[in-house]
Structures are given as structure tokens and as C-alpha cells.
Write an enzyme that holds these catalytic residues in place. Structure first.
Site, PDB file in Angstrom:
ATOM      1  N   GLY A 284     -18.830 -23.904 -12.075  1.00  0.00           N
ATOM      2  CA  GLY A 284     -20.122 -24.523 -11.872  1.00  0.00           C
ATOM      3  C   GLY A 284     -21.223 -23.588 -12.314  1.00  0.00           C
TER       4      GLY A 284
ATOM      5  CG  HIS B 176     -27.317 -21.131  -7.787  1.00  0.00           C
ATOM      6  ND1 HIS B 176     -27.743 -19.818  -7.751  1.00  0.00           N
ATOM      7  CD2 HIS B 176     -25.969 -21.090  -7.878  1.00  0.00           C
ATOM      8  CE1 HIS B 176     -26.694 -19.010  -7.799  1.00  0.00           C
ATOM      9  NE2 HIS B 176     -25.603 -19.758  -7.879  1.00  0.00           N
TER      10      HIS B 176
ATOM     11  CG  HIS C 125     -22.004 -21.815  -5.127  1.00  0.00           C
ATOM     12  ND1 HIS C 125     -21.563 -20.629  -4.591  1.00  0.00           N
ATOM     13  CD2 HIS C 125     -22.589 -21.486  -6.311  1.00  0.00           C
ATOM     14  CE1 HIS C 125     -21.871 -19.637  -5.411  1.00  0.00           C
ATOM     15  NE2 HIS C 125     -22.496 -20.135  -6.470  1.00  0.00           N
ATOM     16  CD  GLU C 126     -22.973 -23.919  -9.228  1.00  0.00           C
ATOM     17  OE1 GLU C 126     -24.082 -23.476  -9.608  1.00  0.00           O
ATOM     18  OE2 GLU C 126     -21.954 -23.211  -9.237  1.00  0.00           O
TER      19      GLU C 126
ATOM     20  CB  CYS D 221     -22.224 -16.266  -7.523  1.00  0.00           C
ATOM     21  SG  CYS D 221     -23.720 -17.020  -8.189  1.00  0.00           S
ATOM     22  CG  LEU D 222     -20.871 -18.034 -13.401  1.00  0.00           C
ATOM     23  CD1 LEU D 222     -21.279 -19.148 -14.358  1.00  0.00           C
ATOM     24  CD2 LEU D 222     -19.692 -17.251 -13.958  1.00  0.00           C
TER      25      LEU D 222
ATOM     26  CD  GLN E 106     -25.636 -19.870 -11.410  1.00  0.00           C
ATOM     27  OE1 GLN E 106     -25.243 -21.029 -11.375  1.00  0.00           O
ATOM     28  NE2 GLN E 106     -24.858 -18.820 -11.218  1.00  0.00           N
TER      29      GLN E 106
END
Length: 181
Positions: free
Chosen positions: A44, A137, A133-134, A91-92, A49
Site C-alpha cells: 500500500g 497517512h 494504515h493508508e 511503512c515505506l 508518501q
């Protein structure tokens, strides 16, 4: 390819603006986000991000040998249900660490697709966790803010060490945690 923004970049802590679901430029952005997500082995990615403060996410929790990305424009959590479950998340934007995060088992989300049509999706397991999670963000909440206080302190120390060692987006801690990004 789009560059993935990493913590502590202040863009990650800003609330994103709603998108016009009929904005044709979203398709290009979603495709670029998809490429960045796959290049870093993510499941994701959210627009902030990659430095874009729009309410847009791309998710793909399908098996490794299948690519079936889902693009969600202006996603909104309608309902969370089930037990609170704690699992390690990566997480990226926080490379080199995984953090125990408590989330509800199940989520129901309303969103628009790239054609401007309204949909709802519900899921548990990795999909339910990834949606939560996304969407965090999009609301300026990173993995660190989602963690319990003691876990946050530990994770921030580990993150500083991971950055010092050159961790890159897509790399999680050595304990091989599941990759919710």
C-alpha cells in the site's frame, strides 16, 4: 519513478486535501504510485508518501505472483469492528523498522474509483489493516503516531539506527515483519 518521502519529513504529518474524483491527472499519479509501491515491495502507498497532499491511496494485498492494485480516491472509514489486534507493521516512509500497532480486525471504507464512481469495500486481515494504515497517512498519522507510547520510543530509537545504516523504503527490520506499508 516517484521518490518516497521518509520520516521525519513534515509533509507526512499534514492532513491531505480531498480530490476531485473526475480529475484526470489522478490516473497518472495513481500509476506512478503503483510503480513506486511495487518497486519497494509494498502492499500500500498513500499520496503524501510521494509528496502529494491528496486523498489518494493504492493498495495491493493479492498474492505475490498476482498484481491487482486497487486505487481509492477520497477513502473514508465508515466502520471499524472486531477485536483490537496488535501486529507488526512496516511503512515505506519509515524504512528499517517494524512496529507493533493495534488496529481493529475489520474495516469498511467508502471511496471513489478513477472513473468517479462511488464504492464501498470491507475487509479484515491484511486488507483491513492496510486500509486503516493508508488512510492514517491521509490524516497526517504515521506509523510512529499510531504506536503506543513505549513502542513509539523504542521504534524511534530503532529508526534512527536504521537511518544511520542507510535503510531504504521497502526494507523492514531484521525480524521479517509483515509488510503493511
Amino acid at each position: 519513478m516517484l521518490k518516497i518521502i521518509t520520516s521525519p519529513d513534515p509533509l507526512l504529518n499534514q492532513v491531505c486535501e480531498p480530490c476531485d474524483p473526475n480529475d484526470k491527472s489522478l490516473k497518472k499519479l495513481a500509476k506512478q504510485m503503483e510503480r513506486a509501491m511495487y518497486a519497494t515491495d509494498g502492499v500500500g502507498i498513500a499520496a503524501p508518501q510521494v509528496g502529494v497532499l491528496k486523498r489518494l491511496i493504492v493498495i495491493d494485498v493479492s498474492p505475490d505472483d498476482v498484481r491487482d492494485p486497487l486505487v481509492l480516491v477520497n477513502p473514508e472509514i465508515l466502520e471499524l469492528d472486531g477485536e483490537l489486534v496488535t501486529e507488526e507493521e512496516g511503512c515505506l516512509s519509515c524504512p528499517g523498522v517494524s512496529v507493533p500497532i493495534e488496529r481493529r480486525e475489520w474495516a469498511r471504507v467508502r471511496y471513489f474509483d478513477l472513473k468517479g464512481e462511488e464504492w464501498e469495500i470491507e475487509g479484515d486481515g491484511l486488507l483491513g489493516r492496510c486500509l486503516q494504515h493508508e488512510i492514517d497517512h491521509l490524516n497526517g498519522i504515521t506509523l510512529f503516531e499510531s504506536a503506543k507510547p513505549l513502542d513509539r520510543i523504542k521504534a524511534l530509537k530503532q529508526y534512527e539506527e536504521a537511518k544511520r545504516l542507510g535503510a531504504k523504503p521497502g526494507e523492514v527490520s531484521l525480524n521479517a515483519a509483515p509488510k503493511v506499508r
